[in-house]
Scaffold this motif. Structure first.
Motif, PDB file in Angstrom:
ATOM      1  N   VAL A   1      -5.323  -6.423  -5.233  1.00 57.20           N
ATOM      2  CA  VAL A   1      -5.170  -7.377  -6.338  1.00 57.20           C
ATOM      3  C   VAL A   1      -5.245  -6.597  -7.640  1.00 57.20           C
ATOM      4  O   VAL A   1      -6.159  -5.800  -7.838  1.00 57.20           O
ATOM      5  N   PHE A   2      -4.252  -6.799  -8.507  1.00 58.31           N
ATOM      6  CA  PHE A   2      -4.324  -6.233  -9.848  1.00 58.31           C
ATOM      7  C   PHE A   2      -4.768  -7.338 -10.794  1.00 58.31           C
ATOM      8  O   PHE A   2      -4.316  -8.478 -10.661  1.00 58.31           O
ATOM      9  N   GLU A   3      -5.617  -6.982 -11.722  1.00 52.74           N
ATOM     10  CA  GLU A   3      -5.991  -7.964 -12.736  1.00 52.74           C
ATOM     11  C   GLU A   3      -5.496  -7.466 -14.073  1.00 52.74           C
ATOM     12  O   GLU A   3      -5.871  -6.384 -14.512  1.00 52.74           O
ATOM     13  N   VAL A   4      -4.616  -8.213 -14.675  1.00 58.67           N
ATOM     14  CA  VAL A   4      -4.070  -7.818 -15.975  1.00 58.67           C
ATOM     15  C   VAL A   4      -4.288  -8.969 -16.951  1.00 58.67           C
ATOM     16  O   VAL A   4      -3.819 -10.088 -16.706  1.00 58.67           O
ATOM     17  N   GLY A   5      -5.012  -8.663 -18.013  1.00 62.60           N
ATOM     18  CA  GLY A   5      -5.275  -9.672 -19.044  1.00 62.60           C
ATOM     19  C   GLY A   5      -5.917 -10.924 -18.462  1.00 62.60           C
ATOM     20  O   GLY A   5      -5.530 -12.040 -18.833  1.00 62.60           O
TER      21      GLY A   5
ATOM     22  N   ARG B   1      -4.829 -12.588 -12.138  1.00 60.79           N
ATOM     23  CA  ARG B   1      -4.834 -11.852 -10.867  1.00 60.79           C
ATOM     24  C   ARG B   1      -3.421 -11.808 -10.301  1.00 60.79           C
ATOM     25  O   ARG B   1      -2.692 -12.793 -10.349  1.00 60.79           O
ATOM     26  N   PHE B   2      -3.070 -10.646  -9.776  1.00 62.00           N
ATOM     27  CA  PHE B   2      -1.770 -10.555  -9.111  1.00 62.00           C
ATOM     28  C   PHE B   2      -1.969  -9.837  -7.783  1.00 62.00           C
ATOM     29  O   PHE B   2      -2.451  -8.706  -7.743  1.00 62.00           O
ATOM     30  N   GLU B   3      -1.594 -10.509  -6.703  1.00 64.78           N
ATOM     31  CA  GLU B   3      -1.809  -9.904  -5.384  1.00 64.78           C
ATOM     32  C   GLU B   3      -0.578  -9.079  -5.000  1.00 64.78           C
ATOM     33  O   GLU B   3       0.462  -9.631  -4.633  1.00 64.78           O
ATOM     34  N   ALA B   4      -0.692  -7.759  -5.114  1.00 62.30           N
ATOM     35  CA  ALA B   4       0.456  -6.877  -4.837  1.00 62.30           C
ATOM     36  C   ALA B   4       0.584  -6.582  -3.349  1.00 62.30           C
ATOM     37  O   ALA B   4       1.686  -6.317  -2.858  1.00 62.30           O
ATOM     38  N   LEU B   5      -0.538  -6.599  -2.616  1.00 59.64           N
ATOM     39  CA  LEU B   5      -0.503  -6.383  -1.162  1.00 59.64           C
ATOM     40  C   LEU B   5      -1.363  -7.449  -0.492  1.00 59.64           C
ATOM     41  O   LEU B   5      -2.470  -7.724  -0.960  1.00 59.64           O
TER      42      LEU B   5
ATOM     43  N   GLY C   1      12.011  -2.529   0.998  1.00 63.79           N
ATOM     44  CA  GLY C   1      11.771  -3.841   0.400  1.00 63.79           C
ATOM     45  C   GLY C   1      12.415  -3.857  -0.968  1.00 63.79           C
ATOM     46  O   GLY C   1      12.749  -2.799  -1.519  1.00 63.79           O
ATOM     47  N   TYR C   2      12.590  -5.058  -1.491  1.00 61.75           N
ATOM     48  CA  TYR C   2      13.174  -5.155  -2.827  1.00 61.75           C
ATOM     49  C   TYR C   2      12.129  -4.747  -3.857  1.00 61.75           C
ATOM     50  O   TYR C   2      10.945  -4.615  -3.546  1.00 61.75           O
ATOM     51  N   SER C   3      12.594  -4.600  -5.103  1.00 59.72           N
ATOM     52  CA  SER C   3      11.704  -4.201  -6.184  1.00 59.72           C
ATOM     53  C   SER C   3      10.531  -5.182  -6.300  1.00 59.72           C
ATOM     54  O   SER C   3      10.735  -6.399  -6.231  1.00 59.72           O
ATOM     55  N   GLY C   4       9.345  -4.650  -6.423  1.00 60.81           N
ATOM     56  CA  GLY C   4       8.166  -5.502  -6.580  1.00 60.81           C
ATOM     57  C   GLY C   4       7.542  -5.945  -5.265  1.00 60.81           C
ATOM     58  O   GLY C   4       6.554  -6.682  -5.255  1.00 60.81           O
ATOM     59  N   ALA C   5       8.085  -5.473  -4.137  1.00 60.87           N
ATOM     60  CA  ALA C   5       7.569  -5.900  -2.826  1.00 60.87           C
ATOM     61  C   ALA C   5       6.185  -5.330  -2.529  1.00 60.87           C
ATOM     62  O   ALA C   5       5.479  -5.820  -1.643  1.00 60.87           O
ATOM     63  N   GLY C   6       5.820  -4.254  -3.236  1.00 60.76           N
ATOM     64  CA  GLY C   6       4.503  -3.652  -3.010  1.00 60.76           C
ATOM     65  C   GLY C   6       4.567  -2.304  -2.308  1.00 60.76           C
ATOM     66  O   GLY C   6       3.532  -1.730  -1.945  1.00 60.76           O
ATOM     67  N   LYS C   7       5.764  -1.754  -2.164  1.00 64.24           N
ATOM     68  CA  LYS C   7       5.944  -0.511  -1.404  1.00 64.24           C
ATOM     69  C   LYS C   7       5.171   0.653  -2.024  1.00 64.24           C
ATOM     70  O   LYS C   7       4.444   1.357  -1.327  1.00 64.24           O
ATOM     71  N   SER C   8       5.374   0.853  -3.334  1.00 64.17           N
ATOM     72  CA  SER C   8       4.713   2.007  -3.978  1.00 64.17           C
ATOM     73  C   SER C   8       3.202   1.841  -3.938  1.00 64.17           C
ATOM     74  O   SER C   8       2.472   2.807  -3.711  1.00 64.17           O
ATOM     75  N   THR C   9       2.751   0.625  -4.170  1.00 65.35           N
ATOM     76  CA  THR C   9       1.302   0.388  -4.152  1.00 65.35           C
ATOM     77  C   THR C   9       0.737   0.761  -2.781  1.00 65.35           C
ATOM     78  O   THR C   9      -0.287   1.445  -2.675  1.00 65.35           O
ATOM     79  N   LEU C  10       1.435   0.352  -1.733  1.00 67.67           N
ATOM     80  CA  LEU C  10       0.957   0.668  -0.380  1.00 67.67           C
ATOM     81  C   LEU C  10       0.954   2.183  -0.158  1.00 67.67           C
ATOM     82  O   LEU C  10      -0.024   2.753   0.337  1.00 67.67           O
TER      83      LEU C  10
ATOM     84  N   ASP D   1       8.073   8.640  -2.457  1.00 67.94           N
ATOM     85  CA  ASP D   1       8.286   7.389  -3.191  1.00 67.94           C
ATOM     86  C   ASP D   1       9.678   7.406  -3.816  1.00 67.94           C
ATOM     87  O   ASP D   1       9.873   7.999  -4.863  1.00 67.94           O
ATOM     88  N   GLU D   2      10.629   6.782  -3.139  1.00 65.10           N
ATOM     89  CA  GLU D   2      12.019   6.672  -3.645  1.00 65.10           C
ATOM     90  C   GLU D   2      12.568   8.059  -4.003  1.00 65.10           C
ATOM     91  O   GLU D   2      13.219   8.220  -5.038  1.00 65.10           O
ATOM     92  N   SER D   3      12.334   9.041  -3.135  1.00 61.79           N
ATOM     93  CA  SER D   3      12.646  10.424  -3.513  1.00 61.79           C
ATOM     94  C   SER D   3      14.137  10.700  -3.634  1.00 61.79           C
ATOM     95  O   SER D   3      14.524  11.741  -4.170  1.00 61.79           O
TER      96      SER D   3
END
Ligand SMILES: Nc1ncnc2c1ncn2[C@@H]1O[C@H](COP(=O)(O)OP(=O)(O)OP(=O)(O)O)[C@@H](O)[C@H]1O
Length: 349
Positions: A13-17, A20-24, A41-50, A168-170
């Motif tokens: 979970v990221f908390e911004v301002g 809460r945003f659940e990325a994974l 996955g498409y952009s924003g799916a959580g791949k990089s975070t994982l 990561d998207e190399s």
């Protein structure tokens, strides 16, 4: 086969301002030693975070990430630094040090690890040869093409002899031909150095080209995972189907199906085809036995891991009862889905 990486109920979970945003959400996956494991996955799916949880650049809010038998998510200080030595990372934008030569970029992690100059020289020379850049040792990153920069990135990531490489998207910043060359190099990293590779990409073709396993992510969740052959030949989840049908044109899009229907008014079925040992011409055999005709109106067959698979959309022409019997006969051989009403969803066999 032993486990290289396991994600156990990983949520982030990221908390911004104050929001809460659940990325994974509750990710469970196992990467075996020796795998080339692709996450798509498409952009924003959580791949990089994982991916970034594997070397603790991100830490899960809950759950565990176990790398090489150690829970990386709980390490800090020297043990974390040591664990990171065993996981190399490559990036979309290469992240090279622009003020240092190719040689020094590759030597950098070794110098940080306190390796002696002689040993660094041997290792960097070996890696330069491995990635085909011996003649560029004294060049600066700005003097290299994108593909060459990524080769340096790979050599640098391998410098400390990691057992795992995360990517990561190399290849996302590279043209198709250069992408192919970098993917070939990654295959050699896996085959010749025995490095397990975990890569994230939004390009399903990258996965088709080099991976043996794949996980499909959507909105922070793994929606489907398995062998590349299984997911490509028989995707179950709508996101997986969309990815697969963007590169394999076995199954008509809704629009293609609508124009097929304008011409072909008979009953349409989709027939799954797969490598089979027998060379039974089942389609014509069944048509002959049941006294019907058929038209192949759409389809394709692909090869993956030396196995063939595909899908044919076929119009069956004849008395309803004979067509029913023919569909029954075909189902004894393979998966068959009838596309009955025009608006009905296309089912992927
Ligand atoms: N540090 C952060 N702070 C807040 N939100 C973040 C942070 N990192 C990622 N996110 C959010 O988490 C979600 C997943 O991001 P992530 O980069 O993992 O996705 P991705 O699948 O790799 O997408 P892309 O290919 O676009 O990078 C996105 O909505 C993103 O905005």
């Amino acid at each position: 086969m032993s486990t290289a990486i396991s994600f156990e109920n990983v949520s982030k979970v990221f908390e911004v301002g104050g929001r809460r945003f659940e990325a994974l959400t509750d990710v469970n996956l196992t990467v075996d030693r020796g795998d080339i494991f692709g996450i798509v996955g498409y952009s924003g799916a959580g791949k990089s975070t994982l991916l970034r949880t594997v070397n603790a650049l991100e830490r899960p809010t809950s759950g565990r990430v176990v790398v090489d038998g150690r829970e990386i998510s709980s390490l800090s200080g020297k043990p974390l630094w040591e664990a990171r030595q065993r996981t190399g990372m490559i990036f979309q934008q290469f992240n090279l040090l622009s003020s240092r030569t190719v040689y020094k970029n590759i030597a950098y992690p070794l110098a940080l690890a306190g390796v002696g100059k002689g040993e660094i020289l041997d290792r960097v020379e070996e890696l330069l040869e491995f990635v085909g850049l011996t003649d560029k040792a004294l060049s600066y990153p700005s003097q290299l093409s994108g593909g060459q920069k990524q080769r340096v990135g790979i050599a640098r990531a391998l410098a400390t002899r990691p057992e795992i490489l995360i990517s990561d998207e190399s290849t996302s910043a590279l043209d198709p031909q250069t992408t192919g060359e970098v993917l070939e190099l990654l295959q050699r990293v896996n085959a010749e150095y025995g490095v397990t590779i975990l890569l994230v990409t939004h390009e399903i073709d990258v996965i088709r080209t080099i991976a043996n396993k794949v996980a499909v992510m959507d909105s922070g969740r793994v929606v489907e995972h398995g062998s590349v052959y299984d997911i490509f030949s028989n995707p179950q989840n709508p996101t997986s189907r969309r990815f697969v049908s963007s590169v394999l044109h076995h199954i008509p899009s809704e629009e293609a199906l609508a124009s097929i229907r304008e011409v072909h008014r008979g009953r349409l079925v989709q027939i799954h085809v797969e490598n089979r040992e027998s060379n039974d011409p089942f389609l014509s055999r069944v048509a002959r036995t049941r006294g019907i005709d058929f038209n192949v109106v759409y389809g394709g067959v692909s090869e993956l891991e030396s196995r063939l698979f595909g899908n044919l959309t076929v119009e069956l022409l004849g008395e309803d009862r004979a067509v029913d019997a023919a569909i029954g006969d075909l189902r004894e051989v393979t998966a068959v889905h009838e596309l009955s009403a025009p608006a009905r969803e296309v089912i992927h066999a």
